[in-house]
Motif scaffolding. Sequence first.
Motif, PDB file in Angstrom:
ATOM      1  N   ALA A  76       3.347  -9.108  -5.144  1.00 53.37           N
ATOM      2  CA  ALA A  76       3.622  -9.203  -3.732  1.00 53.37           C
ATOM      3  C   ALA A  76       3.184  -7.850  -3.173  1.00 53.37           C
ATOM      4  N   VAL A  77       2.388  -8.088  -1.866  1.00 57.10           N
ATOM      5  CA  VAL A  77       2.113  -6.681  -1.309  1.00 57.10           C
ATOM      6  C   VAL A  77       2.509  -6.989   0.038  1.00 57.10           C
ATOM      7  N   VAL A  78       3.178  -5.852   0.496  1.00 61.05           N
ATOM      8  CA  VAL A  78       3.693  -5.769   1.928  1.00 61.05           C
ATOM      9  C   VAL A  78       3.168  -4.704   2.638  1.00 61.05           C
ATOM     10  N   GLY A  79       2.391  -4.877   3.790  1.00 57.18           N
ATOM     11  CA  GLY A  79       1.785  -3.754   4.400  1.00 57.18           C
ATOM     12  C   GLY A  79       2.656  -3.069   5.253  1.00 57.18           C
ATOM     13  N   LEU A  80       2.551  -1.820   5.575  1.00 56.39           N
ATOM     14  CA  LEU A  80       3.439  -0.871   6.526  1.00 56.39           C
ATOM     15  C   LEU A  80       2.472  -0.325   7.388  1.00 56.39           C
ATOM     16  N   THR A  81       2.711  -0.546   8.626  1.00 56.96           N
ATOM     17  CA  THR A  81       1.971  -0.247   9.635  1.00 56.96           C
ATOM     18  C   THR A  81       2.583   0.533  10.799  1.00 56.96           C
ATOM     19  N   ALA A  82       1.968   1.645  11.302  1.00 57.30           N
ATOM     20  CA  ALA A  82       2.584   2.432  12.586  1.00 57.30           C
ATOM     21  C   ALA A  82       2.421   1.591  13.713  1.00 57.30           C
ATOM     22  N   HIS A  83       1.383   1.021  13.902  1.00 59.50           N
ATOM     23  CA  HIS A  83       1.166   0.254  15.167  1.00 59.50           C
ATOM     24  C   HIS A  83       1.520  -1.317  14.979  1.00 59.50           C
ATOM     25  N   ALA A  84       2.434  -1.698  16.072  1.00 62.78           N
ATOM     26  CA  ALA A  84       2.859  -3.028  16.299  1.00 62.78           C
ATOM     27  C   ALA A  84       1.780  -3.614  17.230  1.00 62.78           C
ATOM     28  N   MET A  85       0.599  -3.671  16.666  1.00 63.84           N
ATOM     29  CA  MET A  85      -0.572  -4.176  17.657  1.00 63.84           C
ATOM     30  C   MET A  85      -0.767  -5.738  17.328  1.00 63.84           C
ATOM     31  N   LYS A  86      -1.012  -6.477  18.242  1.00 63.43           N
ATOM     32  CA  LYS A  86      -1.606  -7.806  18.013  1.00 63.43           C
ATOM     33  C   LYS A  86      -2.811  -7.923  17.125  1.00 63.43           C
ATOM     34  N   GLY A  87      -2.686  -8.452  16.267  1.00 67.09           N
ATOM     35  CA  GLY A  87      -4.014  -8.761  15.297  1.00 67.09           C
ATOM     36  C   GLY A  87      -3.597  -8.104  13.974  1.00 67.09           C
ATOM     37  N   ASP A  88      -2.514  -7.046  14.108  1.00 66.00           N
ATOM     38  CA  ASP A  88      -2.165  -6.485  12.726  1.00 66.00           C
ATOM     39  C   ASP A  88      -1.629  -7.328  11.742  1.00 66.00           C
ATOM     40  N   GLU A  89      -1.213  -8.529  11.807  1.00 71.41           N
ATOM     41  CA  GLU A  89      -0.658  -9.478  11.074  1.00 71.41           C
ATOM     42  C   GLU A  89      -1.703 -10.111  10.431  1.00 71.41           C
ATOM     43  N   GLU A  90      -2.784 -10.444  11.044  1.00 74.40           N
ATOM     44  CA  GLU A  90      -3.750 -11.229  10.817  1.00 74.40           C
ATOM     45  C   GLU A  90      -4.870  -9.962   9.741  1.00 74.40           C
ATOM     46  N   ILE A  91      -5.067  -9.010  10.252  1.00 68.30           N
ATOM     47  CA  ILE A  91      -5.639  -7.879   9.396  1.00 68.30           C
ATOM     48  C   ILE A  91      -5.060  -7.813   8.059  1.00 68.30           C
ATOM     49  N   ALA A  92      -3.652  -7.732   8.176  1.00 67.39           N
ATOM     50  CA  ALA A  92      -2.792  -7.397   6.711  1.00 67.39           C
ATOM     51  C   ALA A  92      -3.096  -8.682   5.750  1.00 67.39           C
ATOM     52  N   LEU A  93      -3.242  -9.771   6.372  1.00 70.54           N
ATOM     53  CA  LEU A  93      -3.023 -10.986   5.586  1.00 70.54           C
ATOM     54  C   LEU A  93      -4.519 -11.395   5.100  1.00 70.54           C
ATOM     55  N   ASN A  94      -5.567 -11.111   5.883  1.00 67.82           N
ATOM     56  CA  ASN A  94      -6.962 -10.782   5.502  1.00 67.82           C
ATOM     57  C   ASN A  94      -7.130 -10.133   4.221  1.00 67.82           C
ATOM     58  N   ALA A  95      -6.590  -8.960   4.340  1.00 70.06           N
ATOM     59  CA  ALA A  95      -6.694  -8.034   3.241  1.00 70.06           C
ATOM     60  C   ALA A  95      -6.144  -8.574   1.828  1.00 70.06           C
ATOM     61  N   GLY A  96      -5.070  -9.616   2.034  1.00 66.45           N
ATOM     62  CA  GLY A  96      -4.415 -10.068   0.995  1.00 66.45           C
ATOM     63  C   GLY A  96      -2.857  -9.653   0.940  1.00 66.45           C
ATOM     64  N   CYS A  97      -2.336  -9.072   2.067  1.00 67.88           N
ATOM     65  CA  CYS A  97      -0.981  -8.679   1.937  1.00 67.88           C
ATOM     66  C   CYS A  97      -0.031 -10.066   2.091  1.00 67.88           C
ATOM     67  N   ASP A  98       0.983 -10.135   1.434  1.00 66.66           N
ATOM     68  CA  ASP A  98       1.862 -11.253   1.724  1.00 66.66           C
ATOM     69  C   ASP A  98       2.536 -11.445   3.056  1.00 66.66           C
ATOM     70  N   GLY A  99       2.626  -9.893   3.664  1.00 65.84           N
ATOM     71  CA  GLY A  99       3.286  -9.809   4.744  1.00 65.84           C
ATOM     72  C   GLY A  99       3.064  -8.502   5.212  1.00 65.84           C
ATOM     73  N   TYR A 100       3.653  -7.949   6.438  1.00 65.25           N
ATOM     74  CA  TYR A 100       3.762  -6.652   6.824  1.00 65.25           C
ATOM     75  C   TYR A 100       4.925  -6.156   7.607  1.00 65.25           C
ATOM     76  N   LEU A 101       5.422  -4.824   7.538  1.00 66.11           N
ATOM     77  CA  LEU A 101       6.431  -4.115   8.208  1.00 66.11           C
ATOM     78  C   LEU A 101       5.900  -3.334   9.263  1.00 66.11           C
ATOM     79  N   THR A 102       6.416  -3.110  10.318  1.00 65.50           N
ATOM     80  CA  THR A 102       6.235  -2.203  11.293  1.00 65.50           C
ATOM     81  C   THR A 102       6.933  -0.973  11.136  1.00 65.50           C
ATOM     82  N   LYS A 103       6.372   0.468  11.251  1.00 66.74           N
ATOM     83  CA  LYS A 103       7.081   1.487  11.316  1.00 66.74           C
ATOM     84  C   LYS A 103       7.548   1.831  12.652  1.00 66.74           C
ATOM     85  N   PRO A 104       8.482   2.403  13.039  1.00 65.30           N
ATOM     86  CA  PRO A 104       9.514   3.012  11.970  1.00 65.30           C
ATOM     87  C   PRO A 104      10.380   1.865  11.183  1.00 65.30           C
ATOM     88  N   ILE A 105      10.924   1.953   9.826  1.00 64.37           N
ATOM     89  CA  ILE A 105      11.492   1.142   9.395  1.00 64.37           C
ATOM     90  C   ILE A 105      12.769   0.799   9.930  1.00 64.37           C
TER      91      ILE A 105
END
Length: 134
Positions: free
Chosen positions: A79-108
């Motif tokens: 399982a790979v969960v991305g961690l991104t500093a930007h909560a930008m629209k499109g981040d989820e799509e970018i993460a999923l396209n890279a094969g991530c199972d999901g992503y979390l935004t920083k700050p945690i």
Amino acid sequence: MTRNRILIIEDNLLNLELATDLLEANGFVVSSAQTAEEGLRLAREILPDLVLMDFGLPGMDGLGAAKDLKANPATRHLAVVGLTAHAMKGDEEIALNAGCDGYLTKPIDTRTFIGTITHFIASADSRQTINKPL
Ligand code: MN
């Protein structure tokens, strides 16, 4: 009961420390790396239950590292969960396209972090069960 192993790949030391503390306080076994290259080496070696992957890393970035994990038969089940500093629209799509199972935004978010990690591990486990050859 075996404890879940988490690999954190994150170059921001404050964030790495916060995630490590939260996970260890909740019974997880944590390994960490500050570059994608070292993270990939550790992922292949310890085969963690989940990789928490910062996107912005020196050298190879987290998206490239996620793609590498998912392209390798030995690590594609992790399982790979991305961690991104930007909560930008499109981040989820970018993460999923890279094969991530999901992503979390920083700050945690310390209130929801453990629940989210547990959820992603459970999802990956059920997927593996479904995909298991008969
Ligand atoms: Mn970073």
